[in-house]
Enzyme design. Structure first.
Site, PDB file in Angstrom:
ATOM      1  N   SER A   1       3.853   6.068  -5.679  1.00  0.00           N
ATOM      2  CA  SER A   1       2.604   5.883  -6.406  1.00  0.00           C
ATOM      3  C   SER A   1       1.793   7.175  -6.344  1.00  0.00           C
ATOM      4  O   SER A   1       2.000   8.000  -5.436  1.00  0.00           O
ATOM      5  CB  SER A   1       1.787   4.745  -5.771  1.00  0.00           C
ATOM      6  OG  SER A   1       0.470   4.704  -6.281  1.00  0.00           O
TER       7      SER A   1
ATOM      8  N   TYR B   1      -1.442   0.141   2.173  1.00  0.00           N
ATOM      9  CA  TYR B   1      -0.686   0.356   0.932  1.00  0.00           C
ATOM     10  C   TYR B   1      -0.532   1.847   0.625  1.00  0.00           C
ATOM     11  O   TYR B   1       0.573   2.323   0.352  1.00  0.00           O
ATOM     12  CB  TYR B   1      -1.376  -0.353  -0.237  1.00  0.00           C
ATOM     13  CG  TYR B   1      -0.729  -0.036  -1.571  1.00  0.00           C
ATOM     14  CD1 TYR B   1       0.469  -0.651  -1.936  1.00  0.00           C
ATOM     15  CD2 TYR B   1      -1.307   0.875  -2.441  1.00  0.00           C
ATOM     16  CE1 TYR B   1       1.078  -0.353  -3.150  1.00  0.00           C
ATOM     17  CE2 TYR B   1      -0.704   1.179  -3.652  1.00  0.00           C
ATOM     18  CZ  TYR B   1       0.481   0.560  -4.011  1.00  0.00           C
ATOM     19  OH  TYR B   1       1.083   0.866  -5.198  1.00  0.00           O
TER      20      TYR B   1
END
Length: 267
Positions: free
Chosen positions: A147, A160
């Site tokens: 990401s 995360y």
């Protein structure tokens, strides 16, 4: 699984988290390019529907494996099942992952441990299992979905962001180790993407989501697939995301962290 003989197609791609979002779109692209598919997800009925659809539309072999990747036994079970079925995996796509939004001292520990298992441990375990054969045969590809979050700390989504940083670092290290083997590793680092991810994490109301135009999952998947085929190590879809990833390398870390925290707050 559909009824087409697996041997009729040359290569097989295994995709985790294949029932929706980027994973589904990647599965569709591989099917369009005549790959056999092994689709892994918790949503068994959805996987069966996708298998039937892809068989009818693309005439490819599709094996579905229903697994909860937050369970530590899942990677070995997947690997063993494919060995017993004599299915060789040429492309491994570690796409499965999820996040949780909130202050770390208030979020649910069990959920975060499951996140670490799915985002980090399962990805690492599956890569270890399938990479050995790829190296032995002198050919193979691994796509790890990281990401744009990987490039900086992420207050309010601390675990995360950290998992995505691990995936990026892990992928870059493996890519270097595997030079000259015929096997490549690519890290796909998308920014905010149109999917159910933000609702599931509780981040749908953040400034990051509300104030930014998100890329479509199909577009992100196509960019990731192309980079994988070209043997690129890191790909960041979107000009703005690429610029931001470069900027944070030179900006003061405490400033970057404050900006990210501001963007992760509920608007």
């Amino acid at each position: 699984m559909n009824k087409k003989d697996q041997s009729q197609c040359q290569q097989t791609a295994l995709i985790t988290g294949a029932a929706s979002g980027i994973g589904y779109q990647l599965a569709r692209i591989f099917a369009l390019n005549n790959y056999n598919l092994v689709l892994v997800d918790r949503m068994g009925q959805k996987l069966l529907e996708i298998a039937d659809k892809f068989h009818e539309e693309f005439h490819v072999f599709v094996k579905t494996i229903v697994k909860d990747l937050s369970l530590a036994t899942s990677p070995e079970e997947i690997f063993t099942e494919l060995q017993q079925a004599a299915i060789n995996v040429d492309v491994l796509v570690n796409n499965a992952g999820f996040g949780i939004h909130g202050l770390f001292h208030e979020t649910n520990l069990t959920t975060e441990l499951e996140m670490l298992q799915v985002n980090v441990v399962c990805l690492t375990h599956l890569t270890k299992l399938f990479l050995k054969h790829m190296v032995k045969q002198g050919n193979g590809k691994v796509l790890n979905v990281s990401s744009a979050a990987a490039f900086q700390p992420g207050p309010l989504m601390a675990v995360y962001f950290a998992t995505k940083a691990y995936i990026l670092s892990f992928s870059q290290a493996l890519a270097s180790e595997l030079e000259g083997t015929g096997v490549t590793v690519t890290a796909l680092c998308p920014g905010p993407t149109e999917s159910a991810f933000h609702e599931r994490t509780g981040a749908a109301g953040t400034k990051q989501v509300k104030e930014n135009k998100m890329m479509g999952a199909a577009h992100v998947a196509q960019i990731g697939y192309q980079a994988l085929m070209e043997g690129k190590t890191v790909v960041i879809p979107g000009f703005k995301n690429r610029i931001l990833a470069e900027i944070v390398r030179f900006a003061p870390r405490n400033l970057v962290t404050k900006i990210v925290k501001n963007m992760q707050e509920i608007k």
